[in-house]
Design a protein around this motif. Structure first.
Motif, mmCIF file in Angstrom:
data_model
loop_
_atom_site.group_PDB
_atom_site.id
_atom_site.type_symbol
_atom_site.label_atom_id
_atom_site.label_comp_id
_atom_site.label_asym_id
_atom_site.label_seq_id
_atom_site.Cartn_x
_atom_site.Cartn_y
_atom_site.Cartn_z
ATOM 1 N N ALA A 238 55.701 36.529 49.092
ATOM 2 C CA ALA A 238 56.382 37.036 47.898
ATOM 3 C C ALA A 238 55.943 38.461 47.586
ATOM 4 C CB ALA A 238 56.065 36.131 46.703
ATOM 5 N N ALA A 239 56.822 39.194 46.913
ATOM 6 C CA ALA A 239 56.397 40.465 46.330
ATOM 7 C C ALA A 239 55.415 40.174 45.195
ATOM 8 C CB ALA A 239 57.613 41.216 45.803
ATOM 9 N N VAL A 240 54.557 41.139 44.910
ATOM 10 C CA VAL A 240 53.545 40.962 43.861
ATOM 11 C C VAL A 240 53.696 42.089 42.842
ATOM 12 C CG1 VAL A 240 51.078 40.869 43.347
ATOM 13 C CG2 VAL A 240 51.960 39.794 45.435
ATOM 14 N N ARG A 241 53.839 41.728 41.576
ATOM 15 C CA ARG A 241 53.936 42.710 40.488
ATOM 16 C C ARG A 241 52.672 42.630 39.652
ATOM 17 N NH1 ARG A 241 56.117 43.061 35.144
ATOM 18 N NH2 ARG A 241 56.752 40.865 35.155
ATOM 19 N N LEU A 242 51.912 43.716 39.629
ATOM 20 C CA LEU A 242 50.596 43.728 39.001
ATOM 21 C C LEU A 242 50.676 44.131 37.526
ATOM 22 C CD1 LEU A 242 48.522 45.457 41.823
ATOM 23 C CD2 LEU A 242 48.872 43.011 41.430
ATOM 24 N N ASP A 243 49.602 43.779 36.792
ATOM 25 C CA ASP A 243 49.431 44.181 35.389
ATOM 26 C C ASP A 243 50.641 43.815 34.533
ATOM 27 O OD1 ASP A 243 46.880 45.320 35.865
ATOM 28 O OD2 ASP A 243 47.834 47.120 36.658
ATOM 29 N N THR A 298 59.033 36.810 43.678
ATOM 30 C CA THR A 298 58.007 37.688 43.129
ATOM 31 C C THR A 298 56.961 36.863 42.387
ATOM 32 O OG1 THR A 298 59.622 39.477 42.835
ATOM 33 C CG2 THR A 298 57.572 39.652 41.577
ATOM 34 N N ILE A 299 55.707 37.262 42.506
ATOM 35 C CA ILE A 299 54.622 36.709 41.701
ATOM 36 C C ILE A 299 54.170 37.794 40.733
ATOM 37 C CG2 ILE A 299 52.277 35.761 41.703
ATOM 38 C CD1 ILE A 299 52.794 34.829 44.601
ATOM 39 N N ALA A 300 54.312 37.548 39.459
ATOM 40 C CA ALA A 300 53.824 38.470 38.435
ATOM 41 C C ALA A 300 52.381 38.113 38.107
ATOM 42 C CB ALA A 300 54.687 38.378 37.183
ATOM 43 N N VAL A 301 51.513 39.118 38.035
ATOM 44 C CA VAL A 301 50.079 38.893 37.854
ATOM 45 C C VAL A 301 49.616 39.555 36.560
ATOM 46 C CG1 VAL A 301 47.786 39.132 38.874
ATOM 47 C CG2 VAL A 301 49.797 38.910 40.358
ATOM 48 N N ALA A 302 48.944 38.792 35.733
ATOM 49 C CA ALA A 302 48.403 39.324 34.482
ATOM 50 C C ALA A 302 47.317 40.360 34.766
ATOM 51 C CB ALA A 302 47.831 38.181 33.643
ATOM 52 N N PRO A 303 47.053 41.266 33.828
ATOM 53 C CA PRO A 303 45.966 42.232 34.016
ATOM 54 C C PRO A 303 44.617 41.531 34.168
ATOM 55 C CG PRO A 303 47.395 42.876 32.187
ATOM 56 C CD PRO A 303 47.781 41.486 32.568
ATOM 57 N N ILE A 304 43.789 42.034 35.083
ATOM 58 C CA ILE A 304 42.442 41.525 35.313
ATOM 59 C C ILE A 304 41.459 42.641 34.954
ATOM 60 C CG2 ILE A 304 40.846 40.501 36.978
ATOM 61 C CD1 ILE A 304 43.324 38.805 36.623
ATOM 62 N N PRO A 305 40.439 42.364 34.156
ATOM 63 C CA PRO A 305 39.474 43.413 33.800
ATOM 64 C C PRO A 305 38.827 44.030 35.036
ATOM 65 C CG PRO A 305 39.146 41.462 32.438
ATOM 66 C CD PRO A 305 40.120 41.075 33.509
ATOM 67 N N MET A 306 38.500 45.327 34.958
ATOM 68 C CA MET A 306 37.942 46.055 36.097
ATOM 69 C C MET A 306 36.424 46.163 36.011
ATOM 70 S SD MET A 306 39.647 47.110 38.719
ATOM 71 C CE MET A 306 38.701 48.528 39.262
ATOM 72 N N HIS A 307 35.748 45.068 35.705
ATOM 73 C CA HIS A 307 34.288 45.092 35.722
ATOM 74 C C HIS A 307 33.787 43.852 36.449
ATOM 75 C CE1 HIS A 307 34.009 41.960 32.595
ATOM 76 N NE2 HIS A 307 34.965 42.604 31.960
ATOM 77 N N GLY A 308 32.539 43.903 36.949
ATOM 78 C CA GLY A 308 31.981 42.777 37.678
ATOM 79 C C GLY A 308 32.865 42.390 38.849
ATOM 80 N N LEU A 309 33.099 41.081 39.006
ATOM 81 C CA LEU A 309 33.937 40.603 40.102
ATOM 82 C C LEU A 309 35.401 40.972 39.920
ATOM 83 C CD1 LEU A 309 32.445 37.089 40.924
ATOM 84 C CD2 LEU A 309 32.298 39.180 42.281
ATOM 85 N N GLY A 310 35.763 41.449 38.728
ATOM 86 C CA GLY A 310 37.135 41.900 38.520
ATOM 87 C C GLY A 310 37.509 43.045 39.442
ATOM 88 N N GLU A 311 36.532 43.871 39.819
ATOM 89 C CA GLU A 311 36.814 44.971 40.738
ATOM 90 C C GLU A 311 37.276 44.430 42.091
ATOM 91 O OE1 GLU A 311 34.745 49.203 42.056
ATOM 92 O OE2 GLU A 311 33.496 47.592 41.251
ATOM 93 N N ALA A 312 36.603 43.390 42.592
ATOM 94 C CA ALA A 312 36.994 42.795 43.869
ATOM 95 C C ALA A 312 38.340 42.075 43.758
ATOM 96 C CB ALA A 312 35.920 41.821 44.349
ATOM 97 N N ILE A 313 38.555 41.373 42.638
ATOM 98 C CA ILE A 313 39.829 40.672 42.455
ATOM 99 C C ILE A 313 40.985 41.664 42.449
ATOM 100 C CG2 ILE A 313 41.179 39.268 40.849
ATOM 101 C CD1 ILE A 313 38.474 38.028 39.946
ATOM 102 N N ASN A 314 40.826 42.758 41.698
ATOM 103 C CA ASN A 314 41.884 43.767 41.651
ATOM 104 C C ASN A 314 42.100 44.433 42.999
ATOM 105 O OD1 ASN A 314 43.100 44.159 38.878
ATOM 106 N ND2 ASN A 314 40.925 44.114 38.357
ATOM 107 N N ALA A 320 47.536 42.890 48.183
ATOM 108 C CA ALA A 320 48.646 41.927 48.229
ATOM 109 C C ALA A 320 49.957 42.578 47.804
ATOM 110 C CB ALA A 320 48.346 40.727 47.346
ATOM 111 N N ALA A 321 49.860 43.563 46.907
ATOM 112 C CA ALA A 321 51.067 44.210 46.391
ATOM 113 C C ALA A 321 51.487 45.435 47.207
ATOM 114 C CB ALA A 321 50.830 44.636 44.944
ATOM 115 N N ALA A 322 50.684 45.829 48.194
ATOM 116 C CA ALA A 322 50.975 47.049 48.961
ATOM 117 C C ALA A 322 52.270 46.899 49.754
ATOM 118 C CB ALA A 322 49.820 47.365 49.899
ATOM 119 N N PRO A 323 53.015 47.989 49.951
ATOM 120 C CA PRO A 323 54.242 47.927 50.762
ATOM 121 C C PRO A 323 53.922 47.421 52.168
ATOM 122 C CG PRO A 323 54.095 50.006 49.598
ATOM 123 C CD PRO A 323 52.767 49.338 49.416
#
Length: 324
Positions: A238-243, A298-314, A320-323
């Motif tokens: 699927a396409a991935v839509r972030l944030d 498409t899979i829509a993805v909620a925002p993930i915080p950019m700290h701790g393991l959030g950096e790796a998740i993002n 996953a969302a890259a062309p």
């Protein structure tokens, strides 16, 4: 393509560990549990065995592989460790950290596993079953994630079989993995250490261990110096839509923390209703597979915080969302 074969499901007991080690010594392919994800393991000193990893995964041959060792002493026979590398190994091994260091004169990791480079990517996993297999095998074991290249990484034996049944010799089933995202990768190749991939050890902890900031490396170029640096990676169908603030009509939903107001689609999963990044990391790949298996556009993805393991998740979600 690899030819069809019978894939065994081995139990994570003494007999299963011995059988897995025997297969690896014979140049065969075995999916092993680690604390991060399941890895597709083969003898890293055997070019033919390593080639079979690339074939099973349909992986680009220019992407190096991580070699796994049972302890730091064994790893130091394969690579040259400067002061930052030694500090990181002491602080985080065994654990979800890969160090890219110059290959030593006694390095037995084959050139194919190193993608022809003078460096080698090394890790000492903390999973007791993985370490028992590595000890019994008695050689470095290359083990990228046990999925076809570009697909979502496996955190359960069933995920491995969904991608690789009939393409590998065995999977050693030790249940779900704990961390759920791959190892952090740090290059210690002279000069300031470089963070090549965020992962299971947060950047702040890595920097605290060496007493300096890491240089952050963006992916790009034709020849990555470590695994995980291809722009399109960890990709569902699927396409991935972030944030995304909320799902649009027809989209699947991958949430985090408090859900948006309004009804959610039937195809939805929350990585952590409590907003716990560790729980979210452990659930990430399994949740993406669960949604993607239902073939949403498409899979829509909620925002993930950019700290701790959030950096790796993002980082995984951006790939996953890259062309592609």
């Amino acid at each position: 393509m690899t030819g069809p074969r019978q894939t065994q499901r081995l139990s994570a007991d003494e007999a299963g560990i011995a059988a897995a080690a025997e297969l690896l010594r014979a140049g065969r392919l075995v999916a092993l549990p680690t604390e991060t994800v399941y890895g597709l393991a083969a003898d890293a000193s055997d070019d033919r065995a390593v080639a079979s990893i690339y074939a099973a995964k349909e992986r680009p041959s220019f992407n190096p592989l991580i070699s796994h060792l049972p302890d730091a002493e064994a790893a130091r026979r394969q690579g040259l460790f400067d002061a930052p590398a030694l500090a990181l190994a002491k602080a985080f091994w065994p654990g979800p950290l890969t160090l890219v260091v110059p290959a030593s004169s006694s390095c037995t990791v084959c050139s194919l596993a190193r993608a022809g480079l003078d460096s080698v990517a090394l890790r000492v996993p903390s999973h007791p079953v993985a370490r028992a297999v590595l000890q019994a095998a008695g050689r470095p074991i290359a083990a990228p994630s046990a999925n076809r290249s570009g697909r979502v990484s496996p955190t359960q034996a069933d995920h491995v079989l969904a991608d690789l049944d009939g393409r590998i010799d065995a999977v050693l089933d030790a249940g779900p993995t704990a961390v759920g995202v791959e190892s952090s990768i740090v290059a210690c190749l002279g000069g300031a250490p470089r963070l090549l991939r965020p992962g299971g050890v947060p950047r702040a902890a890595l920097e605290a261990a060496i007493g300096q900031a890491l240089v952050i490396v963006e992916e790009g170029g034709a020849a990555p110096v470590s695994p995980g640096l291809l722009a399109s990676h960890y990709a569902p169908r699927a396409a991935v839509r972030l944030d995304a603030e909320a799902p649009r009509p027809g989209e699947a939903w991958l949430g985090f923390g408090q859900e948006p107001n309004g009804a959610l689609p039937a195809l939805a999963f929350n990585l952590s209703p409590a907003g716990d990044l560790t729980e979210a990391a452990a659930n990430l790949f399994a949740a993406m597979r669960r949604l993607d298996d239902q073939r949403p556009a498409t899979i829509a993805v909620a925002p993930i915080p950019m700290h701790g393991l959030g950096e790796a998740i993002n980082d995984r979600l951006r790939r996953a969302a890259a062309p592609r």
